[in-house]
Design a protein around this motif. Structure first.
Motif, PDB file in Angstrom:
ATOM      1  N   PHE A   1      34.387 -74.900  48.870  1.00 33.28           N
ATOM      2  CA  PHE A   1      33.792 -76.456  49.853  1.00 33.28           C
ATOM      3  C   PHE A   1      34.410 -77.038  49.235  1.00 33.28           C
ATOM      4  O   PHE A   1      35.122 -77.714  48.550  1.00 33.28           O
ATOM      5  CB  PHE A   1      32.532 -76.032  48.955  1.00 33.28           C
ATOM      6  CG  PHE A   1      31.852 -77.158  49.767  1.00 33.28           C
ATOM      7  CD1 PHE A   1      30.779 -77.048  51.036  1.00 33.28           C
ATOM      8  CD2 PHE A   1      31.955 -79.207  49.394  1.00 33.28           C
ATOM      9  CE1 PHE A   1      30.169 -77.909  51.410  1.00 33.28           C
ATOM     10  CE2 PHE A   1      30.673 -79.642  50.213  1.00 33.28           C
ATOM     11  CZ  PHE A   1      30.306 -79.156  51.436  1.00 33.28           C
ATOM     12  N   CYS A   2      34.553 -78.290  51.570  1.00 33.16           N
ATOM     13  CA  CYS A   2      35.794 -79.347  51.145  1.00 33.16           C
ATOM     14  C   CYS A   2      34.748 -80.268  51.868  1.00 33.16           C
ATOM     15  O   CYS A   2      33.708 -80.351  52.336  1.00 33.16           O
ATOM     16  CB  CYS A   2      36.023 -79.018  52.061  1.00 33.16           C
ATOM     17  SG  CYS A   2      37.646 -80.596  52.852  1.00 33.16           S
ATOM     18  N   ASN A   3      35.004 -81.688  50.374  1.00 37.24           N
ATOM     19  CA  ASN A   3      34.036 -82.761  50.864  1.00 37.24           C
ATOM     20  C   ASN A   3      34.768 -83.907  51.237  1.00 37.24           C
ATOM     21  O   ASN A   3      33.745 -84.953  51.315  1.00 37.24           O
ATOM     22  CB  ASN A   3      32.704 -82.988  49.532  1.00 37.24           C
ATOM     23  CG  ASN A   3      33.575 -83.529  48.137  1.00 37.24           C
ATOM     24  OD1 ASN A   3      34.820 -83.000  48.310  1.00 37.24           O
ATOM     25  ND2 ASN A   3      33.608 -83.430  47.432  1.00 37.24           N
ATOM     26  N   GLY A   4      35.631 -83.854  51.190  1.00 40.51           N
ATOM     27  CA  GLY A   4      36.752 -84.985  51.666  1.00 40.51           C
ATOM     28  C   GLY A   4      38.029 -84.673  50.894  1.00 40.51           C
ATOM     29  O   GLY A   4      38.515 -86.009  51.229  1.00 40.51           O
ATOM     30  N   TRP A   5      37.533 -84.797  49.362  1.00 39.26           N
ATOM     31  CA  TRP A   5      38.863 -85.335  48.831  1.00 39.26           C
ATOM     32  C   TRP A   5      39.083 -83.149  47.435  1.00 39.26           C
ATOM     33  O   TRP A   5      37.768 -83.456  47.572  1.00 39.26           O
ATOM     34  CB  TRP A   5      38.300 -86.567  47.608  1.00 39.26           C
ATOM     35  CG  TRP A   5      37.072 -86.511  47.759  1.00 39.26           C
ATOM     36  CD1 TRP A   5      36.168 -87.073  48.284  1.00 39.26           C
ATOM     37  CD2 TRP A   5      36.164 -86.241  46.439  1.00 39.26           C
ATOM     38  NE1 TRP A   5      35.164 -87.324  47.626  1.00 39.26           N
ATOM     39  CE2 TRP A   5      34.693 -86.825  46.298  1.00 39.26           C
ATOM     40  CE3 TRP A   5      36.877 -85.593  44.940  1.00 39.26           C
ATOM     41  CZ2 TRP A   5      33.980 -86.837  45.034  1.00 39.26           C
ATOM     42  CZ3 TRP A   5      35.775 -86.179  43.950  1.00 39.26           C
ATOM     43  CH2 TRP A   5      34.738 -86.464  44.240  1.00 39.26           C
ATOM     44  N   TYR A   6      39.656 -84.247  46.817  1.00 44.73           N
ATOM     45  CA  TYR A   6      40.042 -82.743  45.609  1.00 44.73           C
ATOM     46  C   TYR A   6      40.122 -84.176  44.295  1.00 44.73           C
ATOM     47  O   TYR A   6      40.817 -84.216  44.406  1.00 44.73           O
ATOM     48  CB  TYR A   6      40.383 -82.193  46.045  1.00 44.73           C
ATOM     49  CG  TYR A   6      41.114 -80.873  45.071  1.00 44.73           C
ATOM     50  CD1 TYR A   6      40.395 -79.958  44.835  1.00 44.73           C
ATOM     51  CD2 TYR A   6      42.410 -81.394  43.843  1.00 44.73           C
ATOM     52  CE1 TYR A   6      40.915 -78.804  43.615  1.00 44.73           C
ATOM     53  CE2 TYR A   6      42.442 -79.959  42.490  1.00 44.73           C
ATOM     54  CZ  TYR A   6      41.358 -78.915  42.702  1.00 44.73           C
ATOM     55  OH  TYR A   6      41.652 -77.959  42.247  1.00 44.73           O
ATOM     56  N   GLN A   7      39.494 -83.681  42.800  1.00 41.97           N
ATOM     57  CA  GLN A   7      39.910 -84.482  41.581  1.00 41.97           C
ATOM     58  C   GLN A   7      40.179 -83.041  41.238  1.00 41.97           C
ATOM     59  O   GLN A   7      39.848 -81.904  41.032  1.00 41.97           O
ATOM     60  CB  GLN A   7      39.124 -84.924  41.446  1.00 41.97           C
ATOM     61  CG  GLN A   7      39.121 -86.078  41.245  1.00 41.97           C
ATOM     62  CD  GLN A   7      38.118 -86.694  40.996  1.00 41.97           C
ATOM     63  OE1 GLN A   7      36.617 -86.537  41.012  1.00 41.97           O
ATOM     64  NE2 GLN A   7      38.390 -88.261  40.489  1.00 41.97           N
ATOM     65  N   ILE A   8      41.585 -83.467  40.247  1.00 39.24           N
ATOM     66  CA  ILE A   8      42.244 -82.295  38.965  1.00 39.24           C
ATOM     67  C   ILE A   8      41.286 -82.793  38.123  1.00 39.24           C
ATOM     68  O   ILE A   8      40.582 -83.870  37.449  1.00 39.24           O
ATOM     69  CB  ILE A   8      43.362 -82.213  38.511  1.00 39.24           C
ATOM     70  CG1 ILE A   8      44.099 -82.110  40.097  1.00 39.24           C
ATOM     71  CG2 ILE A   8      43.676 -81.523  37.337  1.00 39.24           C
ATOM     72  CD1 ILE A   8      46.115 -82.825  39.719  1.00 39.24           C
ATOM     73  N   LYS A   9      41.026 -81.980  37.104  1.00 38.14           N
ATOM     74  CA  LYS A   9      39.806 -81.296  36.254  1.00 38.14           C
ATOM     75  C   LYS A   9      40.314 -82.281  35.358  1.00 38.14           C
ATOM     76  O   LYS A   9      41.156 -82.553  34.753  1.00 38.14           O
ATOM     77  CB  LYS A   9      38.654 -80.688  35.303  1.00 38.14           C
ATOM     78  CG  LYS A   9      38.368 -79.835  35.634  1.00 38.14           C
ATOM     79  CD  LYS A   9      37.450 -78.862  35.499  1.00 38.14           C
ATOM     80  CE  LYS A   9      36.561 -77.983  36.568  1.00 38.14           C
ATOM     81  NZ  LYS A   9      37.526 -76.743  37.008  1.00 38.14           N
TER      82      LYS A   9
END
Lengths: 379, 622
Positions: free
Chosen positions: B351-359
């Motif tokens: 799922f792409c919500n516009g950004w990605y974060q590494i845990k």
């Protein structure tokens, strides 16, 4: 003819001996033949050395013609007339030599010419004849061999103009004049002790001569002569190329017009001072022998005329003149073959140019005059 | 003993003695001279004959004519032209200053001409070379030649000579590929085989001219001549002809190159098109370019400065040396790696919500689409170029696996194409970072590499080569420029064999088709980033757009194309091959600061492919 009347006035009886036409024209046939052969050989070599340039040949032929005319004219002048004007000629020559450094014209770094308005004159050239004439005239006034006082005076007559000419600078001419003067002294019978003394003092003066009279380029020439390979592209070049030309000529030569050293212009001054190398390259050792024979013949004829002369003045003059010619030949061939340092002297009667040829032809004219103005019955 | 009075008889005898002595002296001297002459002419004759021949006989090299260069259809790209030069032999000029002064009234020459002229005289001042004529002006017009010939007798040592000069008829179009030749400089003089270059004045400096120098140059002939003291040839004694250099035919299609050039318009950038099956490079363009003809006889310093200082950097060879971030164009290759390593499958979505974060990290890695792509599977990720999908993939693969897969496609190393000056780009690795940056590898950097950003750079040549390999389903063919050679020994051109470098083996062969199909949909589906070019295409295009950041936008800031100065705008990229079913051409286009790959770079690629795939077929039919 004026000479006829002169002879007549001295009581010569023409009927006693048949006088040849040549003698009446004051021509010495052997000498004339030798000179004609030499100049012809010279023109042949010059045509090749000058790159087969017909204009150059024409100009030289004209000079030869002028020179022979001068010879014939000079031959008509009785020697005792010459003796009378010798002192005045000497004084004029000396004055002009003194005038050269004051008012002379320079050419190629040497001041040798005087502008007399109508034409340029080279006083040192005239002195080649005037010096032996003067020394001969002076010494013949008294008995031979000369006394020490007169010898000293005669030496001064030679040295003074020689120094003036050496200063111009003109090393070749000064050597020539010095040696012609010396030869007159030698022929005048100065003792061997004095000859040794003169040689010793000349050797002693040599360093002074080197330091004060020789210009750097002249010193360079002598140094180069001692070791030509030290400067093969510079002043050693002439002598290296000239030796290559002579040596590669071999026994029979590369053939007329076929000398590569001269035709391809490796040999510098090939139609003037180094023309002997062209001859040696194209005609080989045999050509050289022929040339040497011609010179030997002319010189021996000159000395024979001197021996046959009847007065001290004419003997000394004839001997001195002949030895100038010899010195010319020796210095030039010695220089071109690498035996002597390079001094600018042409090969007499062969090199391109008219000045020395005219002077020498005048000298040979005097020789013929001496030979043909003898009182025949005195023999 | 001495008589007081003149004694004629005594004096006559004394004189005769001395004169006889003089005769002896003269004879001795002449004998000495004769011996000397005998010694020189007979004894040492051989020695002097050798010296005499050394003087006159010279060996003059005849420089070989340089081979021509043609494109694959035989259109001339480099040839030799006869041009007239004004040459001066310094040793034969009596007064150089005066001569130059008077010459300037007949034939104009610049300060640079004069400078180079004096420099060459200094270089030649020793040995036999000082007799060489030195050129003052090149390429004289016929008018100038005529003007000089009328008054040439006034100029000893000055002559006009015809010489072979290299000419590049297509000027700017092929400059970066062909390169140019120039006059041999002192440094090159040290390196070259002196024998092979006797008489040669020129050597290849860059490009093909440099790479194939040996083939193009040929072998000099020799002429034995007799020359005079100033070196002028009098006659030829013996002669052996030179062997001309080989003619080269390049894989380049100069007409296609011209189409690419026109399509690029005023943009800066590069286009590289390859035949995937052969590895032959069809077009290779770097814009802007320069006129290679200016360099042949030494470019004037003013012209050189102009080229060098231009902000457009026309001398910069973008397809060989331009190391650009490949951007999204690597996504198909990343996807293939993901399938192979089992990190993803074709139907598994992210799922792409516009950004990605590494845990455990606050930093947000943004997608180019601010609102996000929503539920995204592999196909959609490629077609719409979803960044988040590939952040996720890259993170789960890790840098080591990414490096190992991408390096198989040739990133990070020289392609080995036959042209001088290639740069390797950079495919980053842990090891690379530790050695070069003395820092450990951070996980966030893996994400950047996953979308072709960060440390990752590639040249346009590498990109096109990588997609040729993809088009070939893993078969790697050496990209190359040499198509055929023609030498004087063999009349017909000899085709070069192309080399396979091996095959990238994958576990699942259908993965190739999966990727190809997604790339097809980039151009041919309604959401594809390159849909604009796919719409009316007569053949199937498999492509991928890319946008490479020149400028890093701060967290939270917005990228606004219009407010940014042009040189900070993104580079637009597009890679493609076509027809997808049986690829004939693979292409990479980079437009510097062009903005979006889909709108700027893709249409350029389309024009080139159209020309190659449609126009040629029609021409062939017609």
């Amino acid at each position: 003819m004026s000479s006829h009347s002169a002879l007549d006035s001295r009581g010569v009886d023409h009927t006693r001996r048949k006088i040849s036409l040549a003698f009446r024209l004051h021509i010495d046939i052997p000498l004339l033949a030798g000179l004609l052969l030499l100049t012809t050989f010279g023109l042949l070599v010059l045509y090749s050395a000058g790159g087969e340039d017909p204009e150059m040949l024409t100009r030289q032929i004209t000079r030869v013609a002028v020179a022979f005319t001068v010879l014939f004219v000079a031959a008509q002048i009785p020697p005792h007339w010459l003796k009378i004007i010798t002192f005045w000629l000497f004084m004029i020559g000396l004055l002009m030599l003194i005038a050269v450094p004051l008012a002379g014209e320079s050419h190629k770094g040497a001041q040798r010419w005087l502008n007399l308005g109508v034409f340029l004159i080279q006083p040192s050239e005239m002195m080649k004849l005037i010096i032996p004439m003067m020394v001969a005239a002076y010494l013949s006034e008294h008995h031979l061999p000369p006394e020490p006082k007169r010898l000293l005076a005669a030496t001064a007559l030679i040295i003074f103009p020689v120094l003036l000419i050496a200063k111009q600078p003109d090393l070749g001419t000064s050597i020539l004049i010095a040696s012609s003067g010396f030869f007159v002294l030698f022929l005048a019978g100065i003792s061997w002790r004095i000859i040794a003394g003169l040689a010793a003092s000349a050797a002693a003066l040599l360093p002074l001569f080197w330091i004060y009279l020789m210009k750097p380029y002249q010193q360079q020439r002598v140094l180069t002569f001692l070791d030509p390979e030290s400067d093969p592209r510079g002043s050693g070049y002439h002598i290296i190329q000239s030796k290559i030309a002579i040596g590669s000529g071999g026994g029979f030569g590369k053939g007329w017009l076929n000398g590569t050293q001269s035709q391809l212009e490796f040999l510098p001054e090939r139609h003037t001072d180094f023309i002997f190398a062209v001859l040696a390259e194209e005609f080989g050792f045999w050509g050289v022998l022929i040339l040497f024979s011609l010179y030997l013949f002319i010189i021996f004829r000159g000395l024979t005329i001197a021996i046959q002369a009847q007065e001290t003045y004419t003997r000394l003059l004839a001997g001195g003149i002949t030895m100038i010619f010899f010195t010319y030949f020796f210095v030039n061939v010695g220089m071109v073959s690498g035996l002597l340092p390079v001094v600018g002297l042409p090969l007499p009667m062969v090199s391109y140019g008219g000045t020395s040829m005219v002077t020498l032809m005048a000298a040979f004219g005097i020789l013929m005059s001496i030979q043909t103005h003898r009182r025949l019955l005195d023999q | 003993m001495i008589p007081a009075l003149k004694d004629h008889h005594f004096e006559a005898i004394l004189f005769r003695n001395r004169a006889t002595l003089a005769m002896v002296l003269v004879s001795l001297v002449i004998l000495m001279l004769t011996i000397r002459m005998f010694n020189l002419q007979v004894t040492q004759h051989d020695h002097f004959t050798t010296l005499s021949n050394d003087n006159r006989v010279h060996t003059v090299p005849i420089p070989p004519p340089r081979g021509n260069i043609y494109d694959r259809n035989g259109i001339l790209l480099a040839e030799n032209r006869t041009t007239f030069r004004l040459e001066i032999t310094p040793t034969r000029v009596p007064d150089m200053l005066d001569t130059l002064q008077r010459l300037s009234q007949l034939i104009s020459y610049s300060k640079e001409d004069l400078e180079r002229f004096h420099q060459e005289i200094r270089l030649n001042r020793r040995g036999a070379r000082r007799f060489n004529p030195v050129p003052l002006r090149f390429s004289l017009t016929t008018e100038e030649v005529a003007r000089f010939e009328v008054s040439r007798h006034q100029f000893p040592g000055v002559s006009i000579n015809d010489r072979q000069t290299r000419h590049y008829p297509l000027h700017n179009l092929t400059a970066h590929v062909i390169g140019y030749i120039g006059r041999i400089n002192e440094e090159e003089l040290q390196q070259i085989d002196q024998g092979g270059y006797r008489g040669s004045e020129y050597i290849g400096k860059t490009g093909i001219e440099h790479y194939y120098e040996e083939m193009l140059h040929g072998t000099p002939g020799i002429r034995q001549v007799e020359s005079n003291v100033i070196g002028r040839v009098i006659r030829v004694l013996e002669e052996s002809q030179p062997t001309p250099g080989d003619d080269l035919f390049l894989t380049i299609d100069s007409k296609l190159q011209a189409v690419a050039d026109e399509a690029m318009g005023d943009y800066r950038g590069a286009v590289v098109a390859i035949q995937p099956k052969t590895g032959g490079i069809l077009a290779m363009l770097s814009k802007p370019s320069f006129n290679a003809n200016l360099f042949v006889n030494g470019i004037s310093s003013r012209d050189y400065q102009e080229l060098r200082d231009s902000g457009e950097r026309p001398l910069f060879n973008r397809f060989l040396q331009g190391q650009y971030p490949p951007g999204s164009t690597v996504k198909p290759l990343m996807a293939l790696a993901g399938l192979e390593t089992g990190q993803i499958t074709a139907d598994k979505s992210t799922f792409c919500n516009g950004w990605y974060q590494i845990k455990g990290y606050k930093h947000k890695y943004r997608d180019w689409k601010k609102r996000g792509h929503g539920e995204t599977d592999l196909d959609k990720a490629i077609v719409e170029s979803c960044d988040v999908y590939f952040y996720n993939l890259a993170y789960s693969m890790g840098i080591d696996a990414i490096n190992s897969y991408l390096s198989q496609f040739g990133f990070g190393r020289l392609s080995g194409a036959d042209i001088t000056g290639e740069q390797p780009g950079l495919l980053p690795s842990r090891q690379w970072k530790e050695v070069n940056r003395e820092e450990p590898w951070y996980p966030g950097e893996t994400l950047s590499v996953g979308i072709g950003q960060g440390f990752f750079t590639a040249t346009p040549l590498q990109l096109s080569s990588a997609f040729a390999t993809l088009a070939n389903q893993g078969e790697q063919i050496q990209p190359h420029l040499l198509y055929a050679t023609r030498s004087t020994r063999i009349e017909n051109p000899q085709l070069q064999k192309y080399a396979s470098l091996g095959r990238i083996t994958i576990k699942e062969q259908s993965n190739w088709d999966q990727i190809h199909d997604s790339m097809r949909r980039v151009a041919h589906s309604s959401h594809g980033t390159a849909r604009k070019i796919g719409k009316r295409s007569k053949y199937t295009i498999a492509g991928k757009t890319g946008t490479a950041q020149v400028f890093t936008i701060k967290q939270g800031d917005k990228y606004d194309e219009k407010s940014l100065p042009e040189h900070l705008r993104d580079h637009a990229l597009f890679v493609a091959f076509a027809p997808m079913e049986d690829p004939e051409i693979a292409i990479a286009v980079i437009v510097e600061n062009g903005g979006h790959g889909g709108s700027v770079a893709a249409p350029i690629a389309k024009q080139v492919m159209d020309r190659y795939l449609i126009d040629y077929t029609q021409e062939g039919a017609g």
